[in-house]
Design a protein around this motif. Sequence first.
Motif, mmCIF file in Angstrom:
data_model
loop_
_atom_site.group_PDB
_atom_site.id
_atom_site.type_symbol
_atom_site.label_atom_id
_atom_site.label_comp_id
_atom_site.label_asym_id
_atom_site.label_seq_id
_atom_site.Cartn_x
_atom_site.Cartn_y
_atom_site.Cartn_z
ATOM 1 N N PRO B 199 0.819 -1.229 0.000
ATOM 2 C CA PRO B 199 0.000 0.000 0.000
ATOM 3 C C PRO B 199 0.848 1.272 0.000
ATOM 4 O O PRO B 199 0.502 2.247 -0.665
ATOM 5 C CB PRO B 199 -0.813 -0.105 1.289
ATOM 6 N N ALA B 200 1.954 1.243 0.736
ATOM 7 C CA ALA B 200 2.800 2.437 0.790
ATOM 8 C C ALA B 200 3.451 2.703 -0.561
ATOM 9 O O ALA B 200 3.699 3.844 -0.934
ATOM 10 C CB ALA B 200 3.870 2.285 1.873
ATOM 11 N N HIS B 275 -6.839 8.506 -2.843
ATOM 12 C CA HIS B 275 -7.461 9.714 -2.301
ATOM 13 C C HIS B 275 -6.837 10.144 -0.982
ATOM 14 O O HIS B 275 -6.949 11.286 -0.571
ATOM 15 C CB HIS B 275 -8.952 9.466 -2.087
ATOM 16 N N TRP B 276 -6.163 9.218 -0.301
ATOM 17 C CA TRP B 276 -5.600 9.505 1.015
ATOM 18 C C TRP B 276 -4.324 10.337 0.920
ATOM 19 O O TRP B 276 -3.807 10.813 1.916
ATOM 20 C CB TRP B 276 -5.290 8.207 1.746
ATOM 21 N N ARG B 277 -3.833 10.494 -0.300
ATOM 22 C CA ARG B 277 -2.561 11.205 -0.414
ATOM 23 C C ARG B 277 -2.761 12.691 -0.250
ATOM 24 O O ARG B 277 -3.719 13.269 -0.737
ATOM 25 C CB ARG B 277 -1.917 10.921 -1.771
ATOM 26 N N ASN B 278 -1.827 13.317 0.403
ATOM 27 C CA ASN B 278 -1.896 14.747 0.592
ATOM 28 C C ASN B 278 -0.761 15.369 -0.193
ATOM 29 O O ASN B 278 0.131 15.989 0.356
ATOM 30 C CB ASN B 278 -1.785 15.085 2.081
#
Lengths: 246, 283
Positions: B199-200, B275-278
């Motif tokens: 995932p990372a 979507h979790w990426r900032n």
Amino acid sequence: MSQFVSVRHVGRSFASRGKSVTALSDVNLDIKSGEFVVLVGPSGCGKSTLLRSISGLDLGYSGEILVGGQPVRGPDRSRGLVFQEARLLPWLTAGANIAFGMKAGAREKRERVRELLDLVGLAGFEDAYPHQLSGGMAQRVAIARALAPRPSILLMDEPFGALDAFTRIKLQDAVRDIWRSQGVTTVFVTHDIDESLVLGQRVVIMSARPGRISEILDVDLPYPRDRVSEDFAKYRNRLLNSFGLH
Amino acid sequence: MPDGRSKQDEAPPLDAPEPAGSGARGGLLRAMERHLAGFLLPLLVVIIWEIAARAGAVNTLLLPPPSRVLLTLGQAAIDGSLWVNLGYSVRRWIIGFAFGGGVGLLLGALNGLSLRSENFTDTTVQMLRTVPFMGLTPLLVMWFGLGETPKVILIAVASFFPVYVNTLAGVRNVNKGLVEVGQSFQLSQAELLYRVILPAALPEILTGIRYSLGIAWLALVIAELMAAESGIGFWLMQGREAVRVDIVLASLVVFSVAGKFMDAALRLVERRVLHWRNAFSGS
């Protein structure tokens, strides 16, 4: 009460550019079950190394470390870890991060996550993603994650070192309250003298080159501790003295 | 918290910064600019081309007007040959990519995790990477003839490298701190891989996949041009043999529109999954 953690003649050296650097030298320490112990000292005194050794993430030490009578052979879910950075998995929500280390059914996880969010003062933030949280909130989630599998000991490695002073004070109070309500044995590493006195029943003073324990201070003050009281100031002076800063 | 004091320590930055758009009208205009501005130039070229062809300024046998190309395309769509050929092409593309990308993902992950495996295989992969895959076509034809096999192999070879390189880099870029978190909860090696490392590394892996699908599409065109009895490339060769420039142009349009469409679809998937990426998304 019996000794829960027992550190015997522990040494640790690292190879650095062909030279060997001694990070820990003949460290002896006993921690009782339910105790709050703070390791304090300047950078390079080996306090984090000692904590990582107790956690099982660093196994390169000499000597012996026993937790609950068993030698440490690697990380264990019964030893919860909180790092300086929150280290949340950015693709998981706060709730899923807290449940990350749990081995339980979905329902039990959900209930435990609710309970822990309440405990760390983040009720309602279950579905927030880490990038939506402030540094202090992220660290609260990290504490909840470490507590989730009900560890017998909580190891915290300079957990508030990267936070601003206001947030830090609030989190110190939070950790104190969690420890008092949950009774989990806690070992807390910091380089902040006030922080060590606000939290620790015992403050283990460490010195550098080589890293060793120079003194262990019993802090005989009732919780919650008054940061501006005279007694507090006396302890602070003692600590500053032992670091040669006063 | 028993005393409830710590509930409002840090202001929650839950209101994620929204990309502009102050006022309804300004927002609409800006949205139109963002979506339509890019199409202005191509549209202008097509209009000039149409006018030039109709005015007799160019030889329409060599360069038929866009309307003629569109008509050819429409006919092929109605009689179904367009869809049949597109189906064949997409099938080749998917099968080739599945093989090449799949192996790239596995080897990239393996080499990312194991230094020993990397030591033994990475040099070989890097040497092969410098061989231009188009240069393989004569070899593949000599070895495997003109059937499906050489086409799928060419596409697989082309799709392998971007996935491999990005997966390897992605795994190596995984924050060691996150791995330690996994270890502190006694995750097994397999759990560590699929709950933390993959995932990372997903952003990089997806970039590799997207890039790889693009290259696979190019390889598909080359594979179908070398010899085919079906597919958009086959249609193109038919047009060339009949000296029907409109067919050649129409098949090129299909290649590019389909390629663009798939890239957009993949971007959408990427946005959903990540979507979790900032991350910085351009200004």
